[in-house]
Design a protein around this motif. Structure first.
Motif, PDB file in Angstrom:
ATOM      1  N   MET A   1       0.831  -1.209   0.000  1.00  0.00           N
ATOM      2  CA  MET A   1       0.000   0.000   0.000  1.00  0.00           C
ATOM      3  C   MET A   1       0.864   1.257   0.000  1.00  0.00           C
ATOM      4  O   MET A   1       0.614   2.198  -0.770  1.00  0.00           O
ATOM      5  N   PHE A   2       1.894   1.288   0.853  1.00  0.00           N
ATOM      6  CA  PHE A   2       2.753   2.465   0.919  1.00  0.00           C
ATOM      7  C   PHE A   2       3.620   2.600  -0.335  1.00  0.00           C
ATOM      8  O   PHE A   2       3.966   3.715  -0.738  1.00  0.00           O
ATOM      9  N   LYS A   3       3.940   1.491  -0.942  1.00  0.00           N
ATOM     10  CA  LYS A   3       4.688   1.548  -2.203  1.00  0.00           C
ATOM     11  C   LYS A   3       3.861   2.254  -3.270  1.00  0.00           C
ATOM     12  O   LYS A   3       4.376   3.102  -4.017  1.00  0.00           O
ATOM     13  N   LYS A   4       2.572   1.907  -3.364  1.00  0.00           N
ATOM     14  CA  LYS A   4       1.702   2.545  -4.350  1.00  0.00           C
ATOM     15  C   LYS A   4       1.482   4.026  -4.022  1.00  0.00           C
ATOM     16  O   LYS A   4       1.366   4.860  -4.921  1.00  0.00           O
ATOM     17  N   TRP A   5       1.452   4.345  -2.729  1.00  0.00           N
ATOM     18  CA  TRP A   5       1.320   5.754  -2.317  1.00  0.00           C
ATOM     19  C   TRP A   5       2.567   6.540  -2.720  1.00  0.00           C
ATOM     20  O   TRP A   5       2.478   7.665  -3.201  1.00  0.00           O
ATOM     21  N   GLU A   6       3.729   5.928  -2.547  1.00  0.00           N
ATOM     22  CA  GLU A   6       4.976   6.579  -2.943  1.00  0.00           C
ATOM     23  C   GLU A   6       5.025   6.816  -4.448  1.00  0.00           C
ATOM     24  O   GLU A   6       5.658   7.773  -4.920  1.00  0.00           O
ATOM     25  N   GLU A   7       4.350   5.966  -5.207  1.00  0.00           N
ATOM     26  CA  GLU A   7       4.315   6.130  -6.660  1.00  0.00           C
ATOM     27  C   GLU A   7       3.394   7.261  -7.095  1.00  0.00           C
ATOM     28  O   GLU A   7       3.342   7.588  -8.279  1.00  0.00           O
ATOM     29  N   GLY A   8       2.642   7.828  -6.143  1.00  0.00           N
ATOM     30  CA  GLY A   8       1.818   8.982  -6.473  1.00  0.00           C
ATOM     31  C   GLY A   8       0.322   8.788  -6.335  1.00  0.00           C
ATOM     32  O   GLY A   8      -0.438   9.736  -6.529  1.00  0.00           O
ATOM     33  N   HIS A   9      -0.107   7.584  -5.994  1.00  0.00           N
ATOM     34  CA  HIS A   9      -1.540   7.341  -5.834  1.00  0.00           C
ATOM     35  C   HIS A   9      -2.033   7.971  -4.530  1.00  0.00           C
ATOM     36  O   HIS A   9      -1.405   7.819  -3.481  1.00  0.00           O
ATOM     37  N   LYS A  10      -3.159   8.676  -4.590  1.00  0.00           N
ATOM     38  CA  LYS A  10      -3.705   9.367  -3.417  1.00  0.00           C
ATOM     39  C   LYS A  10      -4.545   8.437  -2.541  1.00  0.00           C
ATOM     40  O   LYS A  10      -4.718   8.684  -1.358  1.00  0.00           O
ATOM     41  N   ILE A  11      -5.089   7.398  -3.157  1.00  0.00           N
ATOM     42  CA  ILE A  11      -5.879   6.414  -2.402  1.00  0.00           C
ATOM     43  C   ILE A  11      -5.498   5.023  -2.894  1.00  0.00           C
ATOM     44  O   ILE A  11      -5.391   4.791  -4.100  1.00  0.00           O
ATOM     45  N   VAL A  12      -5.276   4.134  -1.962  1.00  0.00           N
ATOM     46  CA  VAL A  12      -5.077   2.722  -2.292  1.00  0.00           C
ATOM     47  C   VAL A  12      -6.264   1.972  -1.713  1.00  0.00           C
ATOM     48  O   VAL A  12      -6.354   1.778  -0.495  1.00  0.00           O
ATOM     49  N   ALA A  13      -7.200   1.609  -2.560  1.00  0.00           N
ATOM     50  CA  ALA A  13      -8.419   0.918  -2.133  1.00  0.00           C
ATOM     51  C   ALA A  13      -8.205  -0.585  -2.253  1.00  0.00           C
ATOM     52  O   ALA A  13      -7.929  -1.091  -3.352  1.00  0.00           O
ATOM     53  N   CYS A  14      -8.309  -1.285  -1.143  1.00  0.00           N
ATOM     54  CA  CYS A  14      -8.107  -2.740  -1.137  1.00  0.00           C
ATOM     55  C   CYS A  14      -9.411  -3.437  -1.512  1.00  0.00           C
ATOM     56  O   CYS A  14     -10.441  -3.241  -0.868  1.00  0.00           O
ATOM     57  N   VAL A  15      -9.348  -4.240  -2.559  1.00  0.00           N
ATOM     58  CA  VAL A  15     -10.530  -4.867  -3.141  1.00  0.00           C
ATOM     59  C   VAL A  15     -10.450  -6.376  -2.946  1.00  0.00           C
ATOM     60  O   VAL A  15      -9.442  -7.002  -3.298  1.00  0.00           O
ATOM     61  N   LYS A  16     -11.512  -6.936  -2.403  1.00  0.00           N
ATOM     62  CA  LYS A  16     -11.550  -8.388  -2.187  1.00  0.00           C
ATOM     63  C   LYS A  16     -11.787  -9.124  -3.512  1.00  0.00           C
ATOM     64  O   LYS A  16     -12.761  -8.845  -4.208  1.00  0.00           O
ATOM     65  N   THR A  17     -10.904 -10.031  -3.861  1.00  0.00           N
ATOM     66  CA  THR A  17     -11.145 -10.906  -5.003  1.00  0.00           C
ATOM     67  C   THR A  17     -11.628 -12.282  -4.547  1.00  0.00           C
ATOM     68  O   THR A  17     -12.311 -12.983  -5.289  1.00  0.00           O
ATOM     69  N   LYS A  18     -11.267 -12.651  -3.339  1.00  0.00           N
ATOM     70  CA  LYS A  18     -11.727 -13.891  -2.723  1.00  0.00           C
ATOM     71  C   LYS A  18     -11.963 -13.618  -1.249  1.00  0.00           C
ATOM     72  O   LYS A  18     -11.424 -12.668  -0.681  1.00  0.00           O
ATOM     73  N   SER A  19     -12.769 -14.457  -0.620  1.00  0.00           N
ATOM     74  CA  SER A  19     -13.029 -14.292   0.800  1.00  0.00           C
ATOM     75  C   SER A  19     -13.252 -15.642   1.450  1.00  0.00           C
ATOM     76  O   SER A  19     -13.876 -16.529   0.862  1.00  0.00           O
ATOM     77  N   GLU A  20     -12.714 -15.770   2.661  1.00  0.00           N
ATOM     78  CA  GLU A  20     -12.912 -16.990   3.435  1.00  0.00           C
ATOM     79  C   GLU A  20     -14.135 -16.896   4.344  1.00  0.00           C
ATOM     80  O   GLU A  20     -14.367 -17.779   5.156  1.00  0.00           O
ATOM     81  N   GLU A  21     -14.904 -15.788   4.206  1.00  0.00           N
ATOM     82  CA  GLU A  21     -16.133 -15.656   4.972  1.00  0.00           C
ATOM     83  C   GLU A  21     -17.217 -16.535   4.364  1.00  0.00           C
ATOM     84  O   GLU A  21     -16.993 -17.265   3.386  1.00  0.00           O
ATOM     85  N   ASN A  22     -18.432 -16.477   4.910  1.00  0.00           N
ATOM     86  CA  ASN A  22     -19.551 -17.245   4.403  1.00  0.00           C
ATOM     87  C   ASN A  22     -19.768 -16.965   2.913  1.00  0.00           C
ATOM     88  O   ASN A  22     -19.843 -15.813   2.491  1.00  0.00           O
ATOM     89  N   PHE A  23     -19.863 -18.041   2.114  1.00  0.00           N
ATOM     90  CA  PHE A  23     -19.968 -17.895   0.654  1.00  0.00           C
ATOM     91  C   PHE A  23     -21.202 -17.097   0.261  1.00  0.00           C
ATOM     92  O   PHE A  23     -21.139 -16.218  -0.613  1.00  0.00           O
ATOM     93  N   LEU A  24     -22.330 -17.385   0.900  1.00  0.00           N
ATOM     94  CA  LEU A  24     -23.566 -16.680   0.564  1.00  0.00           C
ATOM     95  C   LEU A  24     -23.441 -15.198   0.868  1.00  0.00           C
ATOM     96  O   LEU A  24     -23.877 -14.350   0.072  1.00  0.00           O
ATOM     97  N   MET A  25     -22.830 -14.859   2.009  1.00  0.00           N
ATOM     98  CA  MET A  25     -22.662 -13.455   2.373  1.00  0.00           C
ATOM     99  C   MET A  25     -21.768 -12.735   1.366  1.00  0.00           C
ATOM    100  O   MET A  25     -22.033 -11.580   0.998  1.00  0.00           O
ATOM    101  N   TYR A  26     -20.722 -13.415   0.913  1.00  0.00           N
ATOM    102  CA  TYR A  26     -19.821 -12.815  -0.080  1.00  0.00           C
ATOM    103  C   TYR A  26     -20.565 -12.516  -1.376  1.00  0.00           C
ATOM    104  O   TYR A  26     -20.387 -11.447  -1.987  1.00  0.00           O
ATOM    105  N   GLN A  27     -21.421 -13.458  -1.803  1.00  0.00           N
ATOM    106  CA  GLN A  27     -22.188 -13.255  -3.031  1.00  0.00           C
ATOM    107  C   GLN A  27     -23.221 -12.134  -2.871  1.00  0.00           C
ATOM    108  O   GLN A  27     -23.445 -11.348  -3.798  1.00  0.00           O
ATOM    109  N   LEU A  28     -23.843 -12.051  -1.699  1.00  0.00           N
ATOM    110  CA  LEU A  28     -24.819 -10.983  -1.461  1.00  0.00           C
ATOM    111  C   LEU A  28     -24.146  -9.615  -1.472  1.00  0.00           C
ATOM    112  O   LEU A  28     -24.705  -8.637  -1.988  1.00  0.00           O
TER     113      LEU A  28
END
Length: 305
Positions: free
Chosen positions: A101-128
């Motif tokens: 995250m800090f590497k991307k900030w150093e490159e000039g990005h003002k926001i580093v938004a972390c996006v879930k591509t997978k989740s170990e939480e409840n499958f139905l909740m992830y889909q909802l």
């Protein structure tokens, strides 16, 4: 910044994990701000134990529980660094991505938004959750780039937080503010881990509150749907009435309409009306909250500030 509510099983490990990751970033000085939303376990005692020997651990304790939206937002607004990170206490947001995250900030990005591509939480909740983000993006106006599977976990430059502070919003939808006012955003993908310990405080009502807050803050389409559907159903009703009238004139003795169409029609239109009264009520409630202009939280104490 980490918001806490009954996280006694997690705070020790979280602090250790953050310390380890910042040991890889010796060029930075950091502070770890915790805001406790009136925990009923010994979370505050554990935090105070750490704060006694580690002055970079800063604690805000609320006088009562102010909810899952206002308390984390207030905590983030108290951060004064050149960049601030929002990180949950249950370790579902992995601290090991901090160097990236800090590497991307150093490159000039003002926001580093972390996006879930997978989740170990409840499958139905992830889909909802995924369905909610897709609907919100579809209903949002042009120019509002809703980030899919973004929970608020991310890095925010001070320039962005300074803009958000000026809004003085008593019940903010922070993810929407990122989409509306954020720029030069980098989407960092990660896999969301299962909750480390304790019990999640999210339930149907908190998730519904967050969902409706997102729709009310970022779309007028539900209100306009009421007008469109009302017009459409009135036209259909008028046409059905004409058809019934014509059939009755042509087949006066043979045609018996019965009570079924009347009962079905009454229940249908009543349900449509109640649905949109509820939608309108959500918007009125949002306006009422804005008008009251109450503070986000009331603090009981601060430590190491």
């Amino acid at each position: 910044m980490t918001a806490c509510y009954n996280e006694a099983e997690n705070v020790d490990k979280l602090i250790a994990a953050v310390e380890y990751e910042f040991s890889k970033l010796p060029q930075y000085e950091y502070e770890h701000v915790f805001i406790d939303n009136h925990s009923t376990d010994n979370t505050v005692e554990l935090l105070k134990k750490h704060a006694a020997t580690k002055k970079y651990i800063k604690i805000i304790v609320n006088v009562k529980n102010f909810g899952h939206i206002k308390s984390p937002y207030h905590g983030l607004m108290q951060c004064t660094g050149d960049a601030s990170v929002a990180l949950v206490a249950d370790l579902q947001d992995p601290p090991h991505v901090l160097p990236e995250m800090f590497k991307k900030w150093e490159e000039g990005h003002k926001i580093v938004a972390c996006v879930k591509t997978k989740s170990e939480e409840n499958f139905l909740m992830y889909q909802l959750r995924g369905l909610f983000y897709k609907l919100l993006k579809k209903f949002s106006p042009k120019g509002s780039d809703i980030i899919q599977q973004f929970t608020g976990f991310g890095l925010y430059d001070k320039s962005f937080l300074d803009v958000v502070r000026k809004l003085d919003d008593p019940y903010p939808y922070f993810r929407g503010l990122v989409s509306d006012f954020g720029h030069n955003i980098y989407r960092l993908e990660y896999t969301q881990a299962a909750r480390h310990g304790g019990k999640s405080n999210n339930n149907f009502f908190t998730l519904y509150d967050m969902a409706m807050l997102g729709f009310v803050n970022h779309s007028k389409i539900p209100l306009r749907m009421a007008a469109f559907i009302g017009f459409f159903t009135s036209v259909v009703s008028f046409l059905v009435a004409l058809i019934y009238f014509a059939y009755k004139l042509i087949f006066w003795h043979e045609f018996q309409s019965g009570m079924a169409p009347l009962v079905i029609g009454v229940f249908f239109f009543s349900s449509v009306q109640l649905f949109f009264i509820g939608i309108i009520g959500e918007y009125i409630g949002a306006i009422y909250t804005q008008v009251k202009k109450r503070p986000l939280v009331v603090e009981k104490e601060r430590i190491n500030f």
